[in-house]
Design an enzyme around this catalytic site. Structure first.
Site, PDB file in Angstrom:
ATOM      1  N   SER A 118       2.731   2.044   4.779  1.00 48.87           N
ATOM      2  CA  SER A 118       4.019   1.971   4.589  1.00 48.87           C
ATOM      3  C   SER A 118       4.731   0.643   5.667  1.00 48.87           C
ATOM      4  CB  SER A 118       4.672   3.424   4.903  1.00 48.87           C
ATOM      5  OG  SER A 118       4.222   4.368   3.947  1.00 48.87           O
ATOM      6  N   HIS A 139       1.232  -1.242  -2.159  1.00 47.61           N
ATOM      7  CA  HIS A 139       2.137  -0.008  -1.716  1.00 47.61           C
ATOM      8  C   HIS A 139       2.800   0.889  -2.820  1.00 47.61           C
ATOM      9  CE1 HIS A 139       5.965   1.248   0.841  1.00 47.61           C
ATOM     10  NE2 HIS A 139       4.731   2.255   1.004  1.00 47.61           N
TER      11      HIS A 139
END
Ligand SMILES: NC(=O)c1ccc[n+]([C@@H]2O[C@H](COP(=O)([O-])OP(=O)(O)OC[C@H]3O[C@@H](n4cnc5c(N)ncnc54)[C@H](O)[C@@H]3O)[C@@H](O)[C@H]2O)c1
Length: 282
Positions: A118, A139
């Protein structure tokens, strides 16, 4: 190398979701974790996830069985050697991820190595690998089976072929990819978390109550959830960590974490998971 075979490293919240989406879309998954107990929990969670799809008639019983047969779990990393793509979803710890990428790079010299990080720099992760052009960010968002977005993060070293392969994989999972440069917070967290931080400033300044701040954004901006309730859902510790990454990464005071947010994290008021954040939960 088997094009249909994908490795997933880390069987926690994100690894489970990623593995579930892969097997329901026809890929064979080798799910690796250092802890056998995590793999057991993941099998249970994925089984429940598929059961839910069957009850909503989005998957037939036969498809559920076939999907489960495509899932293998393992505690030996070298089982990932034949994978075309390896998606890493291990804890957000730079040393741990760098060691994993070093090992994976040697173990699977032709595989694409994708990280679900992240906040860490993909360029730094790529730099520890023998062929950094095959390292990329992929992601996903939580919960993975529900949220449609995948941010594809291109490290300085990532090749066009690697990005194209991951874009096509994302599409075959029924998800939408957006390409983002390797900078702190990528796109979604850089937009979302400063909004939550600003809502904390509003509250700190006594400008409005937590309820009214959330109502304002729900009814005035059509957000499905107010920013403070969203912060509670994400976890206030996670929000603070992302603000720190933005503040440090850009060196720009506009990203300074709100003192109230810091105090709440110090007090252990982390949001839903601790029963209390900006709002209280039973
Ligand atoms: N949770 C989220 O909402 C979210 C959203 C997007 C991205 N991410 C990112 O995804 C990654 C994983 O997050 P998570 O929430 O699933 O974490 P988690 O703590 O739920 O799961 C991590 C798993 O990794 C395993 N693990 C520990 N050391 C390992 C190693 N050396 N090799 C392989 N596995 C190892 C643990 O046993 C655990 O099962 C992090 O990089 C995080 O930043 C999380």
């Amino acid at each position: 190398m088997n094009k249909q075979q994908i490795g997933v490293v880390g069987a926690g919240t994100m690894g489970q979701g990623i593995a579930q989406v892969l097997i329901t879309n026809g890929f064979d998954v080798q799910l690796f974790d250092v802890a056998e107990s995590a793999l057991e929990r993941a099998r249970g969670a994925i089984g429940n996830g598929l059961e839910k799809l069957v009850s909503k008639q989005r998957l037939s019983g036969a498809e559920q069985q076939a999907a489960l047969q495509r899932l293998s779990t393992l505690t030996a990393l070298d089982g990932l050697a034949g994978c075309r793509v390896i998606i890493e979803a291990a804890p957000e710890n730079p040393e741990l991820k760098e060691q994993l990428f070093r090992d994976l790079s040697a173990l699977a010299p032709n595989a694409i190595l994708a990280s679900n990080t992240s906040s860490l720099s993909l360029t730094r992760l790529a730099a520890v690998c023998d062929s950094p052009e095959r390292v990329v960010g992929m992601h996903f968002f939580n919960p993975v089976p529900v949220l449609k977005l995948v941010e594809i993060i291109r490290a300085e070293q990532t090749s066009d072929a690697t990005v194209a392969h991951i874009e096509s994989l994302t599409q075959s999972l029924g998800k939408t990819a957006v390409a983002v440069a390797d900078m702190p917070g990528f796109a979604v967290n850089r937009l979302l978390v400063p909004m939550i931080n600003e809502a904390a400033f509003l509250l700190q300044e006594g400008a409005a109550t937590a309820e009214d701040i959330d109502t304002a954004m729900k009814l005035g901006a059509a957000h499905p959830m107010g920013p403070l309730a969203l912060g509670d859902l994400i976890g206030l510790d996670v929000c603070l960590a992302i603000m720190e990454v933005l503040f440090e990464g850009f060196g720009d005071p506009k990203y300074r974490p709100c003192p109230l947010l810091r105090r709440m994290v110090s007090a252990g008021y982390l949001g839903r998971k601790s029963g209390r954040g900006f709002h209280c939960y039973d």
